[in-house]
Design a protein around this motif. Structure first.
Motif, mmCIF file in Angstrom:
data_model
loop_
_atom_site.group_PDB
_atom_site.id
_atom_site.type_symbol
_atom_site.label_atom_id
_atom_site.label_comp_id
_atom_site.label_asym_id
_atom_site.label_seq_id
_atom_site.Cartn_x
_atom_site.Cartn_y
_atom_site.Cartn_z
ATOM 1 N N PHE A 1 2.877 2.089 -2.292
ATOM 2 C CA PHE A 1 2.139 3.271 -1.852
ATOM 3 C C PHE A 1 1.839 4.229 -3.015
ATOM 4 O O PHE A 1 1.302 5.313 -2.801
ATOM 5 N N ARG A 2 2.196 3.817 -4.226
ATOM 6 C CA ARG A 2 1.920 4.583 -5.449
ATOM 7 C C ARG A 2 2.580 5.966 -5.452
ATOM 8 O O ARG A 2 2.014 6.935 -5.950
ATOM 9 N N LYS A 3 3.765 6.030 -4.888
ATOM 10 C CA LYS A 3 4.531 7.277 -4.922
ATOM 11 C C LYS A 3 5.543 7.217 -6.067
ATOM 12 O O LYS A 3 6.127 6.165 -6.334
ATOM 13 N N PRO A 4 5.775 8.338 -6.736
ATOM 14 C CA PRO A 4 6.826 8.359 -7.760
ATOM 15 C C PRO A 4 8.176 8.027 -7.119
ATOM 16 O O PRO A 4 8.482 8.490 -6.024
ATOM 17 N N VAL A 5 8.962 7.226 -7.813
ATOM 18 C CA VAL A 5 10.264 6.807 -7.308
ATOM 19 C C VAL A 5 11.333 7.111 -8.358
ATOM 20 O O VAL A 5 11.178 6.772 -9.534
ATOM 21 N N ILE A 6 12.406 7.743 -7.918
ATOM 22 C CA ILE A 6 13.586 7.930 -8.755
ATOM 23 C C ILE A 6 14.733 7.167 -8.117
ATOM 24 O O ILE A 6 15.075 7.399 -6.955
ATOM 25 N N LEU A 7 15.319 6.240 -8.870
ATOM 26 C CA LEU A 7 16.522 5.544 -8.424
ATOM 27 C C LEU A 7 17.731 6.211 -9.071
ATOM 28 O O LEU A 7 17.710 6.531 -10.261
#
Length: 359
Positions: free
Chosen positions: A96-102
């Motif tokens: 969905f092209r959302k920024p992701v922080i793991l």
């Protein structure tokens, strides 16, 4: 300032453990411009319940991504089932092209990863590398993820766990009874049973004015059985998991904190004990040796070394001056991890990640 809307995925807030403690602190102390909604991906209960809750979480995640109601997906991850569940949520968010922080909290991801089939190792590496930022608890863990999963050094951020710093602590001077405290999941990995056997080796004369309290979930009954078998019931108390108020009461009356773990990230219980000015006896695993320096702000013993652990306990039991010195240094060492400073740093990471996505 327009608020940044964060969807935080992690364990249910009703569960026990360090990850949940971190989740709660992050939500309670989030900067004013950060709005965090929590989505549970792992509840307590049966396997069927866990699967159903995770499937519901996937549906909710997709709906929020479709309606563009969130700016960033922030995912807490550990090893085993958590790694696979959050690999799915990370992939969906990336699609969905959302920024992701793991945000990795794993104590033994290195062992878990080594034992995976090569194809699954490659798959997890591919997914983890899709994150915009990857938060770890120590420099040693950063080195592991960069070298073994192919993350870029600039992608991985070292952010030790936060601690709610008590404003005042007891003096602990002229103590008549020395109280040793263990907090955490009772079991092999945390060295709980090693601790009981090490305590048993302390001479009876020295044990007369000493009490060991072990509190936590896990294998409490096994610990009680060992205590009874060794005839230590008058010296050792085994408690179930304690809430925040009960935990603080134990930390307030304790004199020494002990956590002889075999694997760790950077344990919350250790940070909390140090913030209460307690000298700690622990092991040089995970991120611990980056914080605890033996004979300066604590004592380090090797995992599984019962004799070392016994001697470390004896040295602190009989030496109040050393206890106070190490305890004061321990409190000073964790002051940078105060939750207010942590929240400011995490907020800056959120903002930078969102700004990078706009460019």
């Amino acid at each position: 300032m327009e608020k940044i809307k964060i969807l935080m995925l992690g364990e249910s807030l009703d569960r026990f453990g360090g990850i949940v403690s971190v989740e709660k602190l992050i939500m309670a102390y989030a900067p004013a411009e950060i709005e965090i909604a929590h989505l549970a991906t792992l509840p307590d209960g049966s396997t069927i319940r866990k699967i159903l809750v995770f499937l519901q979480a996937l549906v909710f995640l997709c709906s929020r991504l479709l309606t563009q109601e969130i700016d960033l997906v922030y995912i807490h991850v550990s090893e085993r089932g958590s790694a696979f569940r959050q690999a799915i949520t990370t992939t969906i968010s990336w699609l969905f092209r959302k920024p992701v922080i793991l945000h990795s909290h794993s104590a033994d991801f290195h062992d878990f990863h080594t034992n995976l089939p090569r194809i699954i190792q490659i798959g997890l590496s591919w997914v983890f590398c899709k994150s915009n930022r990857f938060i770890v608890l120590s420099h040693s863990w950063k080195k592991f993820y960069v070298e073994n999963l192919g993350l870029k050094p600039e992608q991985v951020i070292v952010l030790p766990n936060p601690v709610k710093f008590p404003s005042a602590i007891p003096q602990r001077i002229d103590t008549q009874k020395v109280i040793l405290l263990f907090l955490g999941r009772i079991g092999e990995r945390k060295g709980s049973f090693d601790l009981i056997y090490a305590f048993a080796a302390i001479p009876v004369a020295q044990k007369q004015n000493v009490e060991l309290i072990i509190a936590g979930d896990g294998e409490g009954q096994r610990a009680r059985d060992i205590v009874e078998k060794l005839n230590l019931s008058q010296y050792i108390k085994i408690l179930d998991w304690v809430n925040e108020l009960q935990r603080n009461e134990l930390l307030e009356k304790a004199n020494i904190f002990i956590l002889p773990s075999y694997n760790e990230g950077l344990p919350m219980a250790l940070l909390e004990a140090m913030s209460w000015g307690l000298p700690v006896i622990t092991t040089p695993v995970g991120g611990i040796p980056e914080l605890v320096i033996s004979d300066k702000n604590g004592l380090l013993v090797n995992p599984g070394e019962i004799q070392q652990l016994t001697k470390a306990m004896q040295s602190l039991i009989e030496n109040e001056t050393l206890r106070l010195s190490l305890g004061n240094a321990a409190r000073e060492a964790v002051s940078p991890f105060d939750i207010s400073k942590y929240s400011a740093r995490l907020g800056a990471i959120f903002r930078q990640c969102c700004e990078d996505k706009k460019v």
